[in-house]
Design a protein around this motif. Structure first.
Motif, PDB file in Angstrom:
ATOM      1  N   UNK A  61       0.872  -1.176   0.000  1.00  0.00           N
ATOM      2  CA  UNK A  61       0.000   0.000   0.000  1.00  0.00           C
ATOM      3  C   UNK A  61       0.905   1.221   0.000  1.00  0.00           C
ATOM      4  N   UNK A  62       0.613   2.168  -0.867  1.00  0.00           N
ATOM      5  CA  UNK A  62       1.341   3.439  -0.844  1.00  0.00           C
ATOM      6  C   UNK A  62       0.313   4.553  -0.742  1.00  0.00           C
ATOM      7  N   UNK A  63       0.735   5.673  -0.155  1.00  0.00           N
ATOM      8  CA  UNK A  63      -0.205   6.765   0.088  1.00  0.00           C
ATOM      9  C   UNK A  63       0.530   8.084   0.224  1.00  0.00           C
ATOM     10  N   UNK A  64      -0.241   9.145   0.021  1.00  0.00           N
ATOM     11  CA  UNK A  64       0.245  10.507   0.248  1.00  0.00           C
ATOM     12  C   UNK A  64      -0.704  11.153   1.249  1.00  0.00           C
ATOM     13  N   UNK A  65      -0.143  11.627   2.356  1.00  0.00           N
ATOM     14  CA  UNK A  65      -0.918  12.283   3.401  1.00  0.00           C
ATOM     15  C   UNK A  65      -0.517  13.748   3.492  1.00  0.00           C
ATOM     16  N   UNK A  66      -1.464  14.601   3.868  1.00  0.00           N
ATOM     17  CA  UNK A  66      -1.125  15.993   4.145  1.00  0.00           C
ATOM     18  C   UNK A  66      -0.856  16.094   5.640  1.00  0.00           C
ATOM     19  N   UNK A  67       0.183  16.855   5.990  1.00  0.00           N
ATOM     20  CA  UNK A  67       0.627  16.949   7.382  1.00  0.00           C
ATOM     21  C   UNK A  67       0.882  18.405   7.773  1.00  0.00           C
ATOM     22  N   UNK A  68       0.976  18.614   9.076  1.00  0.00           N
ATOM     23  CA  UNK A  68       1.263  19.954   9.597  1.00  0.00           C
ATOM     24  C   UNK A  68       2.156  19.826  10.819  1.00  0.00           C
ATOM     25  N   UNK A  69       3.148  20.695  10.882  1.00  0.00           N
ATOM     26  CA  UNK A  69       3.935  20.783  12.107  1.00  0.00           C
ATOM     27  C   UNK A  69       2.996  21.349  13.164  1.00  0.00           C
ATOM     28  N   UNK A  70       2.614  20.519  14.102  1.00  0.00           N
ATOM     29  CA  UNK A  70       1.585  20.893  15.077  1.00  0.00           C
ATOM     30  C   UNK A  70       2.098  21.969  16.036  1.00  0.00           C
ATOM     31  N   UNK A  71       1.309  23.022  16.174  1.00  0.00           N
ATOM     32  CA  UNK A  71       1.661  24.089  17.100  1.00  0.00           C
ATOM     33  C   UNK A  71       0.510  24.400  18.043  1.00  0.00           C
ATOM     34  N   UNK A  72      -0.601  23.703  17.875  1.00  0.00           N
ATOM     35  CA  UNK A  72      -1.746  23.920  18.751  1.00  0.00           C
ATOM     36  C   UNK A  72      -2.446  22.587  18.984  1.00  0.00           C
ATOM     37  N   UNK A  73      -3.541  22.598  19.741  1.00  0.00           N
ATOM     38  CA  UNK A  73      -4.229  21.366  20.100  1.00  0.00           C
ATOM     39  C   UNK A  73      -4.772  20.628  18.875  1.00  0.00           C
ATOM     40  N   UNK A  74      -5.354  21.338  17.937  1.00  0.00           N
ATOM     41  CA  UNK A  74      -5.915  20.697  16.753  1.00  0.00           C
ATOM     42  C   UNK A  74      -4.831  20.252  15.776  1.00  0.00           C
ATOM     43  N   UNK A  75      -3.763  21.019  15.646  1.00  0.00           N
ATOM     44  CA  UNK A  75      -2.623  20.628  14.836  1.00  0.00           C
ATOM     45  C   UNK A  75      -2.754  20.798  13.345  1.00  0.00           C
ATOM     46  N   UNK A  76      -3.949  20.807  12.792  1.00  0.00           N
ATOM     47  CA  UNK A  76      -4.112  20.828  11.336  1.00  0.00           C
ATOM     48  C   UNK A  76      -4.588  22.167  10.803  1.00  0.00           C
ATOM     49  N   UNK A  77      -4.452  23.227  11.578  1.00  0.00           N
ATOM     50  CA  UNK A  77      -4.885  24.546  11.118  1.00  0.00           C
ATOM     51  C   UNK A  77      -4.039  25.048   9.952  1.00  0.00           C
ATOM     52  N   UNK A  78      -2.737  24.765   9.992  1.00  0.00           N
ATOM     53  CA  UNK A  78      -1.834  25.231   8.932  1.00  0.00           C
ATOM     54  C   UNK A  78      -1.091  24.052   8.322  1.00  0.00           C
ATOM     55  N   UNK A  79      -1.700  23.399   7.335  1.00  0.00           N
ATOM     56  CA  UNK A  79      -1.049  22.291   6.648  1.00  0.00           C
ATOM     57  C   UNK A  79       0.163  22.846   5.916  1.00  0.00           C
ATOM     58  N   UNK A  80       1.344  22.241   6.167  1.00  0.00           N
ATOM     59  CA  UNK A  80       2.567  22.775   5.567  1.00  0.00           C
ATOM     60  C   UNK A  80       3.503  21.710   5.016  1.00  0.00           C
ATOM     61  N   UNK A  81       2.980  20.502   4.799  1.00  0.00           N
ATOM     62  CA  UNK A  81       3.848  19.462   4.268  1.00  0.00           C
ATOM     63  C   UNK A  81       3.076  18.249   3.797  1.00  0.00           C
ATOM     64  N   UNK A  82       3.839  17.262   3.342  1.00  0.00           N
ATOM     65  CA  UNK A  82       3.269  16.008   2.859  1.00  0.00           C
ATOM     66  C   UNK A  82       4.052  14.848   3.448  1.00  0.00           C
ATOM     67  N   UNK A  83       3.389  13.695   3.517  1.00  0.00           N
ATOM     68  CA  UNK A  83       4.056  12.462   3.908  1.00  0.00           C
ATOM     69  C   UNK A  83       3.787  11.439   2.817  1.00  0.00           C
ATOM     70  N   UNK A  84       4.849  10.929   2.206  1.00  0.00           N
ATOM     71  CA  UNK A  84       4.752   9.902   1.180  1.00  0.00           C
ATOM     72  C   UNK A  84       5.172   8.586   1.827  1.00  0.00           C
ATOM     73  N   UNK A  85       4.247   7.632   1.936  1.00  0.00           N
ATOM     74  CA  UNK A  85       4.539   6.382   2.614  1.00  0.00           C
ATOM     75  C   UNK A  85       4.263   5.168   1.765  1.00  0.00           C
ATOM     76  N   UNK A  86       4.990   4.097   2.050  1.00  0.00           N
ATOM     77  CA  UNK A  86       4.749   2.809   1.413  1.00  0.00           C
ATOM     78  C   UNK A  86       4.944   1.720   2.461  1.00  0.00           C
ATOM     79  N   UNK A  87       4.050   0.743   2.438  1.00  0.00           N
ATOM     80  CA  UNK A  87       4.116  -0.348   3.400  1.00  0.00           C
ATOM     81  C   UNK A  87       3.902  -1.667   2.679  1.00  0.00           C
ATOM     82  N   UNK A  88       4.795  -2.620   2.945  1.00  0.00           N
ATOM     83  CA  UNK A  88       4.652  -3.960   2.384  1.00  0.00           C
ATOM     84  C   UNK A  88       4.270  -4.904   3.508  1.00  0.00           C
ATOM     85  N   UNK A  89       3.222  -5.681   3.295  1.00  0.00           N
ATOM     86  CA  UNK A  89       2.723  -6.597   4.322  1.00  0.00           C
ATOM     87  C   UNK A  89       3.706  -7.743   4.520  1.00  0.00           C
TER      88      UNK A  89
END
Length: 190
Positions: A61-89
């Motif tokens: 499975x491979x995926x692209x997630x949107x991420x944010x350097x968390x600076x508050x409780x919710x963490x996703x107010x200012x999305x500022x990056x991506x995470x590209x991941x791959x996982x083999x079972x």
């Protein structure tokens, strides 16, 4: 002449002794901590490596997630990056009637100021409906809770920018939103 050589030698020894503290001062490596929130899924892909029509050992499975350097409780107010991941079972387990997959996982957090590469033994979770949808390779619907169903740790290597030379660990923690807590140190000192 002999006196002047003795005087020079004695002066050199005194100067060397005066400059030496007798102890080597060990410099502590520079450290960084960082919390990154997983804010959403941009896309996901399933690859049925052995074409057996089911999600199982060896599949990816491979995926692209949107991420944010968390600076508050919710963490996703200012999305500022991506995470590209791959996982083999690498293993399939039945946990309370649901399939949980142990994976060999790797990915890269991409930010404007530098990247962080992670590697771990990860987990994927899928319910019966998701399992039926993974009958052939292609795009797939994922939830972040499927990608980070349990708390687990990863190794980290900094890749350029402000993270160049940094190594450490990241703890992936499920939640709303899930987060990765990084503890990094500069392997080249400060």
């Amino acid at each position: 002449m002999r006196r002047s050589l003795s005087l020079v030698a004695l002066s050199s020894l005194l100067l060397a002794a005066g400059c030496s503290t007798g102890e080597k001062e060990a410099s502590k490596p520079e450290t960084k901590t960082l919390e990154v929130a997983f804010c959403g899924i941009e896309n996901g892909t399933f690859i049925d490596s052995n074409n057996d029509g089911q999600f199982d050992v060896g599949d990816t499975v491979s995926y692209k997630l949107v991420v944010a350097k968390a600076s508050d409780k919710d963490g996703c107010d200012d999305v500022d990056g991506s995470f590209f991941g791959t996982e083999q079972v690498v293993e399939r387990r039945d946990v309370d009637g649901e399939d949980v997959f142990l994976t060999s996982a790797q990915g890269t957090f991409v930010f404007k100021d530098g990247n962080l590469q992670v590697r771990s033994m990860g987990h994927l979770q899928a319910d019966a409906a998701q399992m039926q949808a993974m009958a052939k390779s292609g795009a797939m619907d994922l939830a972040i809770s499927d990608i980070i169903p349990v708390k687990h740790q990863a190794t980290v290597v900094g890749q350029g920018g402000i993270y160049a030379g940094f190594v450490g660990t990241a703890m992936f923690i499920p939640g709303n939103p899930p987060v990765a807590e990084f503890k990094l140190f500069n392997r080249f000192g400060s």
